[in-house]
Design a protein around this motif. Structure first.
Motif, PDB file in Angstrom:
ATOM      1  N   ASP A 101       0.842  -1.188   0.000  1.00 52.96           N
ATOM      2  CA  ASP A 101       0.000   0.000   0.000  1.00 52.96           C
ATOM      3  C   ASP A 101       0.882   1.244   0.000  1.00 52.96           C
ATOM      4  N   SER A 144      -0.150  -1.434  10.590  1.00 50.24           N
ATOM      5  CA  SER A 144      -0.544  -2.762  10.134  1.00 50.24           C
ATOM      6  C   SER A 144      -1.122  -3.529  11.309  1.00 50.24           C
ATOM      7  N   GLU A 157      -8.435  -3.430   7.566  1.00 50.79           N
ATOM      8  CA  GLU A 157      -7.235  -3.839   6.821  1.00 50.79           C
ATOM      9  C   GLU A 157      -7.414  -5.259   6.295  1.00 50.79           C
ATOM     10  N   ARG A 158      -7.008  -5.437   5.032  1.00 51.80           N
ATOM     11  CA  ARG A 158      -7.082  -6.751   4.393  1.00 51.80           C
ATOM     12  C   ARG A 158      -8.476  -7.367   4.545  1.00 51.80           C
ATOM     13  N   VAL A 210      -4.174   2.636   1.415  1.00 52.90           N
ATOM     14  CA  VAL A 210      -4.700   1.376   1.914  1.00 52.90           C
ATOM     15  C   VAL A 210      -6.171   1.208   1.535  1.00 52.90           C
TER      16      VAL A 210
END
Length: 543
Positions: A71, A78, A84-85, A425
């Protein structure tokens, strides 16, 4: 007909409220302790009772694949944010649907497909709201109001983070209306990242704005919105109209007949004559959530606010012009540079409103295009996180999507032009859109609307546009033609009567006129030839 229609809408609302399942953008069947602990969201399809409709070949439960492309630097963390993800924090197995099937349990059809087996291809037409007939406008507003007051049978929303749910052991979800599911989704995708504790947030993050996924994300958002309204009402023809705000001097749709006029009691409220004046907003207090370090809990927070035109002129001078739209469309690059608000000569950034609509330079001190209209509305629409509370949001974003569609058709970009890596992101091409379940990847909606089963009326050819725009006038003609026919009939009777009277009067007075002014006779009208004929009267008269 209108009263019958309203009665049917109320009846639908009553039964929907009464019959909504009590087991309740998280599918109800996946908002359980078991689903969260196993990280599996593969609900059964009612048609055969198997997970994802596998027994009928509709889909199957499979591991979620999330690529590891890097990203951009805008979000330097993270593992701190549930988004996220996506959706791995909550689920690592979901339904993968086959063919034209779609949905969190493969019960629905892909966009543009209809029918029991999802094999009927149809193209819907998004139309200018001012080209809708009176009945169509009434139906649209009634459906919005029905959605606002009907608890969603399929979805609940998260009111706490996965950590606050104790890794799934204590589910924290709330019931919410069909309309407010989408309000919450827009809040959730754009909210600040909670880093832990009151006031500890990261503001430079948004999984649907300020970066390449802005246009694809909102495209999917509107498509799902239409889909849920169709399921709620059973009206498979429903489609969101658009408001063409180019060169507008004010809020043309802010009338009680459409999206609500201004209240005479307060310039910030809607007129009591509008159904939207009774609406209550949620997820609109971003600063308060940040101060407390919590998520929106989906409770009502007050009335819908709007004060169009009384905004900060240093931020937005006016509504966008046709020339500015054309400039944005002329930019050949979808996104550039860091692919955020600083992007120069970027169609996406200029269209979103952070690129100058006259020069294309990023980080513009004044907002334009899409963002300009949000600021202009000066109320609930002015907050990114709470903007979907105002139903004008739908009309606005439908038109934004139409400009995106024009750009796609004009420049015909390859899928490779959508960035695969180094976007902020959530915005890389293979990223799953937050917080959609079923899952959608950003690149999947970098395609024409016609591939997704819909078109815009003003993008039709000239003849089709003319026919479409004549709709309201034909409806008005249809409403008054019986009266015109009656008037014509009565007018005919009057004309005949007047003709008879005029002729009668003419005969009477023409005779008198002639008698008065005629010259003396020079010979008798009755000729007597012989004395023997004097006893026989001749009945000839002048004609």
């Amino acid at each position: 007909k209108t009263s019958i229609f309203l009665w049917r809408v109320k009846l639908i609302m009553f039964f929907t409220l009464c019959l909504a399942p009590s087991y309740q953008q998280f599918p109800r069947l996946c908002a359980t302790r078991e689903a969260l602990r196993t990280k599996e969201c593969c609900p059964p399809w009612d048609g055969d009772g198997s997970a994802c409709g596998a027994s009928s070949g509709r889909g199957f439960c499979q591991d979620v694949q999330v690529p590891d492309f890097p990203d951009g630097p805008q979000y330097p963390f993270s593992g701190l944010d549930d988004r996220e993800r996506w959706p791995l924090v909550f689920y690592n197995r979901t339904c993968q649907c086959a063919g034209n099937f779609m949905g969190f349990n493969c019960a629905d059809c892909k966009f543009g497909y209809f029918g029991v087996n999802c094999n009927e291809r149809r193209e819907s037409l998004r139309r200018n709201i001012f080209h809708l007939s009176r009945a169509e406008r009434l139906r649209f507003i009634s459906y919005l109001n029905l959605a606002k007051h009907t608890v969603s049978a399929d979805y609940v929303v998260a009111t706490g983070t996965y950590r606050e749910m104790e890794n799934g052991s204590t589910p924290l979800f709330a019931n919410i209306s069909v309309y407010d599911v989408f309000v919450w989704m827009h809040y959730y995708v754009s909210r600040n990242a909670l880093l832990g504790g009151p006031g500890n947030v990261w503001t430079d993050v948004d999984f649907a704005h300020w970066a390449p996924a802005f246009l694809p994300w909102h495209r999917v958002y509107l498509l799902h919105w239409e889909h849920e309204i169709r399921k709620l009402t059973g009206d498979m023809s429903f489609i969101i109209p658009y408001w063409d705000w180019r060169d507008a001097s004010g809020c043309d749709v802010c009338t009680d007949e459409l999206m609500g006029g201004r209240s005479p009691l307060s310039p910030n409220l809607l007129s009591p004559g509008s159904v939207f004046s009774s609406w209550r907003v949620l997820c609109s207090q971003a600063e308060e959530y940040n101060e407390q370090g919590v998520l929106c809990d989906a409770r009502e927070e007050g009335p819908l606010l709007r004060n169009p035109g009384n905004h900060n002129r240093n931020i937005v001078e006016r509504l966008p012009t046709s020339a500015e739209v054309e400039f944005a469309l002329s930019l050949p690059n979808y996104d550039t540079g860091a692919m955020d608000r600083s992007a120069n000569m970027s169609f996406r950034n200029t269209m979103e409103g952070f690129g100058d609509p006259q020069t294309g330079l990023g980080n513009s001190p004044r907002m334009g295009m899409h963002a300009a209209l949000h600021v202009f509305m000066n109320g609930s629409m002015s907050s990114v996180q709470g903007s979907a509370n105002d139903p004008i949001f739908l009309l606005h974003h439908a038109f934004v999507d139409s400009i995106y569609e024009q750009w796609l058709r004009r420049h015909r970009p390859s899928l490779s032009q959508y960035p695969q890596s180094n976007a902020p992101v959530g915005h890389n091409s293979e990223y799953h859109m937050v917080p959609f379940l079923p899952l959608h990847r950003n690149r999947e909606y970098f395609i024409s609307s016609k591939d997704l089963g819909y078109e815009y009326s003003y993008l039709l050819d000239a003849d089709q546009r003319l026919v479409e725009s004549m709709g309201p006038y034909l409806e008005q003609l249809q409403e008054v033609w019986p009266w015109l026919l009656l008037a014509g009939f009565l007018g005919g009777i009057v004309a005949v009567a007047m003709t008879v009277i005029v002729r009668s009067v003419a005969r009477k007075y023409v005779w008198k006129w002639k008698s008065l002014f005629a010259s003396p006779e020079r010979q008798p009208l009755l000729l007597i030839s012989t004395t023997e004929d004097t006893n026989h009267h001749n009945y000839q008269t002048t004609m």
